[in-house]
Design an enzyme around this catalytic site. Structure first.
Site, PDB file in Angstrom:
ATOM      1  N   LYS A   1     -10.133   0.320  -1.940  1.00  0.00           N
ATOM      2  CA  LYS A   1      -9.960   0.050  -0.515  1.00  0.00           C
ATOM      3  C   LYS A   1     -10.330   1.291   0.278  1.00  0.00           C
ATOM      4  CE  LYS A   1      -6.579  -1.291   3.029  1.00  0.00           C
ATOM      5  NZ  LYS A   1      -5.202  -1.785   3.283  1.00  0.00           N
TER       6      LYS A   1
ATOM      7  N   ASP B   1       0.863  -1.182   0.000  1.00  0.00           N
ATOM      8  CA  ASP B   1       0.000   0.000   0.000  1.00  0.00           C
ATOM      9  C   ASP B   1       0.899   1.231   0.000  1.00  0.00           C
ATOM     10  OD1 ASP B   1      -1.653  -2.177   0.707  1.00  0.00           O
ATOM     11  OD2 ASP B   1      -2.981  -0.921   1.912  1.00  0.00           O
TER      12      ASP B   1
ATOM     13  N   LYS C   1      -6.869   3.425  -2.934  1.00  0.00           N
ATOM     14  CA  LYS C   1      -7.194   3.395  -1.509  1.00  0.00           C
ATOM     15  C   LYS C   1      -7.401   4.815  -1.014  1.00  0.00           C
ATOM     16  CE  LYS C   1      -4.989   2.057   2.900  1.00  0.00           C
ATOM     17  NZ  LYS C   1      -3.820   1.359   3.489  1.00  0.00           N
TER      18      LYS C   1
END
Length: 220
Positions: A184, A91, A154
């Site tokens: 996400k 991430d 995300k």
């Protein structure tokens, strides 16, 4: 989406521990709880690697976290080392300032550098810090992530003063990537109701630190 079971939602969860004071014992406890809850993944700081995770539990790490102000080559090196140490997902945080300036070529290059560093098999999630961006910037960052070969966009680190995930941002991100990338939602999701709203808005993955409390509200 209202008929989602606890097990369904658990398989969407990255059970997360990114506090600066986290210890290896804390990570061991995270893994034990993740196994008990049946979540998809854990998400930890790269300095905690390697970890002993049971088969079936995905290991994710962050890169350029939480500011995104690291040089792209540093993010890439951090991400590559994490993959070499057993992580399966990364991430990464973009340079939010570049997005605010409208310099989306720099955002694209940043993501491309990490994508190339981790190879084709690792899952790459791109944290855009949506609460700090305009709707137009959110859209452009999502487009850059897609062009760079990311697997997910995300919402948030959970550390930015502007806030975490919002239903509106998740919906916009989901509309932009159109199912070609995952979305996400992460940052400030502490209740079953909040998690359900994110999923209904288009989230396909949830970043949660209080996973047990969130999952308890879903039926078995």
């Amino acid at each position: 989406m209202t008929d989602l079971t606890r097990a369904d939602v658990a398989r969407m969860v990255d059970h997360t521990l990114l506090k600066p004071e986290a210890t290896h014992a804390d990570v061991d406890a995270l893994i034990a709880e993740a196994t008990d809850l049946g979540v998809l993944a854990i998400c930890v700081s790269p300095s905690m690697l390697p970890v002993r995770a049971p088969d079936g539990l995905v290991v994710a790490v962050v890169a350029g976290f939480p500011s995104g102000k690291h040089h792209s080559l540093v993010k890439g090196s951090e991400a590559r080392l994490a993959i070499q140490q057993g992580a399966q997902e990364v991430d990464m945080v973009i340079d939010v300032g570049a997005a605010i300036e409208g310099d989306y070529n720099s955002v694209l290059a940043d993501i491309l550098t990490v994508r190339e560093a981790v190879g084709d098999t690792a899952v790459l999630k791109v944290i855009i810090e949506s609460a700090a961006l305009t709707d137009d910037a959110i859209v452009e960052c999502c487009r850059a992530a897609e062009r760079a070969g990311a697997n997910f966009v995300k919402t948030s680190t959970g550390f930015h003063p502007s806030g975490g995930a919002s239903v509106e941002a998740v919906r916009l991100m989901a509309e932009t990537v159109g199912g070609r990338l995952g979305v996400k939602a992460s940052g400030g999701i502490r209740t079953t109701e909040a998690a359900r709203a994110m999923i209904e808005a288009g989230a396909t993955r949830l970043g949660l630190s209080g996973s047990r409390a969130v999952l308890e509200g879903f039926s078995s």
